[in-house]
Design a protein around this motif. Sequence first.
Motif, PDB file in Angstrom:
ATOM      1  N   ILE A  91       9.263  60.704  26.778  1.00 25.23           N
ATOM      2  CA  ILE A  91       9.646  59.300  26.671  1.00 25.23           C
ATOM      3  C   ILE A  91      10.743  59.135  25.630  1.00 25.23           C
ATOM      4  N   PHE A  92      11.808  58.440  26.027  1.00 30.59           N
ATOM      5  CA  PHE A  92      12.896  58.164  25.084  1.00 30.59           C
ATOM      6  C   PHE A  92      12.525  57.008  24.162  1.00 30.59           C
ATOM      7  N   ILE A  93      12.754  57.224  22.877  1.00 31.10           N
ATOM      8  CA  ILE A  93      12.631  56.157  21.881  1.00 31.10           C
ATOM      9  C   ILE A  93      13.923  56.187  21.060  1.00 31.10           C
ATOM     10  N   THR A 117      11.883  58.241  36.649  1.00 26.97           N
ATOM     11  CA  THR A 117      12.091  56.833  37.041  1.00 26.97           C
ATOM     12  C   THR A 117      13.028  56.042  36.132  1.00 26.97           C
ATOM     13  N   ASP A 118      13.377  56.573  34.938  1.00 29.37           N
ATOM     14  CA  ASP A 118      14.352  55.925  34.047  1.00 29.37           C
ATOM     15  C   ASP A 118      13.780  54.653  33.404  1.00 29.37           C
ATOM     16  N   ASP A 119      13.845  53.538  34.112  1.00 31.37           N
ATOM     17  CA  ASP A 119      13.386  52.234  33.596  1.00 31.37           C
ATOM     18  C   ASP A 119      12.685  51.518  34.754  1.00 31.37           C
ATOM     19  N   GLY A 177      20.693  64.029  31.467  1.00 27.77           N
ATOM     20  CA  GLY A 177      20.099  62.824  32.036  1.00 27.77           C
ATOM     21  C   GLY A 177      20.983  62.350  33.181  1.00 27.77           C
ATOM     22  N   HIS A 178      20.457  62.322  34.368  1.00 25.50           N
ATOM     23  CA  HIS A 178      21.173  62.005  35.618  1.00 25.50           C
ATOM     24  C   HIS A 178      22.031  63.207  36.057  1.00 25.50           C
ATOM     25  N   GLY A 179      23.340  63.202  35.718  1.00 27.78           N
ATOM     26  CA  GLY A 179      24.206  64.314  36.139  1.00 27.78           C
ATOM     27  C   GLY A 179      24.543  64.291  37.618  1.00 27.78           C
ATOM     28  N   SER A 230      21.347  64.722  27.236  1.00 23.36           N
ATOM     29  CA  SER A 230      22.199  63.534  27.109  1.00 23.36           C
ATOM     30  C   SER A 230      22.479  62.952  28.479  1.00 23.36           C
ATOM     31  N   HIS A 231      22.506  61.615  28.540  1.00 30.24           N
ATOM     32  CA  HIS A 231      22.930  60.960  29.777  1.00 30.24           C
ATOM     33  C   HIS A 231      24.392  61.317  30.043  1.00 30.24           C
ATOM     34  N   ALA A 232      24.706  61.677  31.268  1.00 31.99           N
ATOM     35  CA  ALA A 232      26.093  61.923  31.685  1.00 31.99           C
ATOM     36  C   ALA A 232      26.132  62.000  33.199  1.00 31.99           C
ATOM     37  N   LEU A 265      10.332  63.595  33.068  1.00 34.81           N
ATOM     38  CA  LEU A 265      11.078  63.985  31.862  1.00 34.81           C
ATOM     39  C   LEU A 265      12.019  62.896  31.352  1.00 34.81           C
ATOM     40  N   HIS A 266      12.176  61.815  32.101  1.00 35.36           N
ATOM     41  CA  HIS A 266      13.219  60.839  31.751  1.00 35.36           C
ATOM     42  C   HIS A 266      12.691  59.421  31.943  1.00 35.36           C
ATOM     43  N   LEU A 267      12.165  58.874  30.849  1.00 34.88           N
ATOM     44  CA  LEU A 267      11.582  57.532  30.903  1.00 34.88           C
ATOM     45  C   LEU A 267      11.865  56.839  29.576  1.00 34.88           C
ATOM     46  N   HIS A 268      12.556  55.702  29.637  1.00 32.65           N
ATOM     47  CA  HIS A 268      12.851  54.946  28.399  1.00 32.65           C
ATOM     48  C   HIS A 268      11.669  54.037  28.098  1.00 32.65           C
ATOM     49  N   LEU A 269      11.130  54.144  26.881  1.00 33.93           N
ATOM     50  CA  LEU A 269       9.922  53.380  26.569  1.00 33.93           C
ATOM     51  C   LEU A 269      10.147  51.873  26.760  1.00 33.93           C
TER      52      LEU A 269
HETATM   53 ZN    ZN Z   1      18.058  56.944  31.294  1.00 32.21          ZN
END
Ligand code: ZN
Length: 328
Positions: A92-94, A273-275, A216-218, A192-194, A12-16
């Motif tokens: 995927i985050f864009i 995996t984030d990045d 995102g994270h938490g 949201s990332h926090a 659910l959390h992957l920056h393109l």
């Molecule tokens: Zn992230």
Amino acid sequence: MSDVGLLPKVELHLHLEGAAPPEFIRQLAGEQGVALNGVFNADGSYAWTSFAEFLQTYHRACEVLKGPEEFRRLAEAVLAKSAADGVIYTEIFIAPDICGQGDPVAWREYLAALNEGAENARAAHGIEARYISTAIRNLGPEAAERAALLSAETMNGMLTGFGMGGEERFLSAVDFTRAFAIAREAGLGITSHAGEICGPESVEQTLDHLKPHRIGHGVRAIEDPELVRRLADEGIVLEVNPGSNISLNVFPDWPDHSIEALRRAGVKVTVSTDDPPYFHTDMPREYRMLAHTFGWEADDFADVNRIAMEAAFCDEATSTRMLEKLKD
Ligand code: ZN
Ligand code: ADE
């Protein structure tokens, strides 16, 4: 025991841009005759030593992602790798501020190319993808509101969420209330990332003002037992990226990571995996490290994937289909 790295996965959390292999960025730099000094280590990996430097390198590497065609190629490459890693569904985050520098006409062109990339990947590898459009926190509230408006105007079957990443130490969640209200009222899924770089207060403010479905994270919520109870009670889903957190020194090492304690406290955790190339990881490695560190077995991963799919920003039919696929 069988290899948990081979299990089907939901991410659910992957920056393109953050998933771009360094070779992919070097190839584009070569094609464009751009030097990209300081972006790579001698061994070819991305160069950074702190969170601030990581963000800097990330945005420098984006310089060669010049147009929609580069993003189509990137989306196809990233989704091919995810599919090979056993990911059946991914979000995927864009970012409108990267894809067209916030220009509304350009954004639509990028989005068309990104959708084409995701459709090609689905046809070639069977992987299902959705995009989450993000504001970049350190660009400030006005840019975030423009990003939210643009995301609301262009949401479709594939662009289904709105989020925020970037420098968590910049301003406070309350400053982004309006942007998130715009996105929420449009019907976009909200995250949201926090609680990654900043502590529990950042998570609390995010919950209070941005009213997200997911965080995102938490993971630094663990520092405040009352907040952990709140996350569990409200059923907030955490997009946890353990390898990223360890790489960025949020926790010293795997056994110190809060994912297991959060899960035991009844918080809905998921694994991403984030990045990945920045943090030298991928989904199979995350699964293997969780199995090795906390003794997670196939049933634990099945739980985490069900939680992720139930919290996915997609239509019910897709979610049902993916949940069925996970059971196979
Ligand atoms: Zn992230
Ligand atoms: N953008 C890309 N990766 C990020 C992260 N881990 N935290 C905040 N912003 C990001």
